[in-house]
Design a protein around this motif. Sequence first.
Motif, short mmCIF file in Angstrom:
data_model
loop_
_atom_site.label_atom_id
_atom_site.label_comp_id
_atom_site.label_asym_id
_atom_site.label_seq_id
_atom_site.Cartn_x
_atom_site.Cartn_y
_atom_site.Cartn_z
N ILE A 1 44.77 41.57 36.76
CA ILE A 1 44.92 42.11 35.71
C ILE A 1 45.76 42.77 35.10
O ILE A 1 46.96 42.72 35.42
N PRO B 1 38.79 40.82 33.06
CA PRO B 1 39.80 39.96 33.13
C PRO B 1 39.17 38.57 33.45
O PRO B 1 38.12 38.27 33.66
N LEU B 2 39.90 37.47 33.45
CA LEU B 2 39.35 36.13 33.49
C LEU B 2 39.56 35.68 35.06
O LEU B 2 40.75 36.23 35.59
N ASP B 3 38.88 35.14 35.78
CA ASP B 3 38.85 34.76 36.85
C ASP B 3 40.18 33.86 37.44
O ASP B 3 40.53 33.99 38.45
N TYR C 1 43.68 35.66 38.71
CA TYR C 1 43.84 36.19 39.71
C TYR C 1 44.67 37.61 39.65
O TYR C 1 45.56 37.81 40.61
N ALA D 1 36.15 39.91 37.61
CA ALA D 1 36.63 38.93 36.80
C ALA D 1 35.28 38.10 36.25
O ALA D 1 34.37 37.83 36.93
N TRP D 2 35.67 37.50 34.91
CA TRP D 2 34.60 36.78 34.19
C TRP D 2 34.82 35.23 34.64
O TRP D 2 35.85 34.79 34.64
N HIS D 3 33.87 34.78 35.40
CA HIS D 3 34.14 33.26 35.83
C HIS D 3 34.05 32.50 34.65
O HIS D 3 33.25 32.51 33.84
N TRP D 4 35.28 31.64 34.46
CA TRP D 4 35.36 30.77 33.26
C TRP D 4 34.30 29.71 32.87
O TRP D 4 34.05 29.29 31.79
N PRO E 1 40.57 36.39 29.10
CA PRO E 1 40.07 37.86 29.40
C PRO E 1 39.98 38.55 28.30
O PRO E 1 40.22 38.04 26.72
#
Length: 166
Positions: A110, A103-105, A108, A124-127, A85
């Motif tokens: 924050i 946040p990072l996806d 799941y 969320a930012w998709h990894w 994140p």
Amino acid sequence: QLGYITGAQVRDKILLEYYRQWRFKHPNVNDFMRVAEKVSGLKLDWYKEYWVNSVKTIDYAFDSLWEQGGKTRIRIKRVGPMPMPVDLQLKFKDGSAEMHYVPLDLMYGIKPGDDTIARKVYPAWHWTDETYVVESDRRLADIAIAEIDPSQRLADVERKNNRIKL
């Protein structure tokens, strides 16, 4: 790193609960991760996989800044192979500041904010995506400093590309 992902207050709760449950016993990393997920409410199996079972490094950088329609757009780039994140702070010439949280996806959820500066939370930012764009309602000319991870808790291997002074 756990404090960066979950926030310092939640990290402290995790450590206290882990100690309470596992003192004088023989826990392993999975026991710790179960406690961390339960206390934080976040999914952290990705973190264990990257942080414990690999040698991948973290590196984020600014890709570009531009103004569009009176708003500033900032593209950040994941240079290193480990997704995280991202906290981003903008300081303006008038002395005010904005926090942006991506946040990072895989989490799941924050992390909670620290209430010192209002923050904007993004989807969320998709990894698998290398870049992500955040936006400020302020003009590009108003920005004095843009900084990724102003708390400096992220184990970024190249901090030189995390700050831009305009």
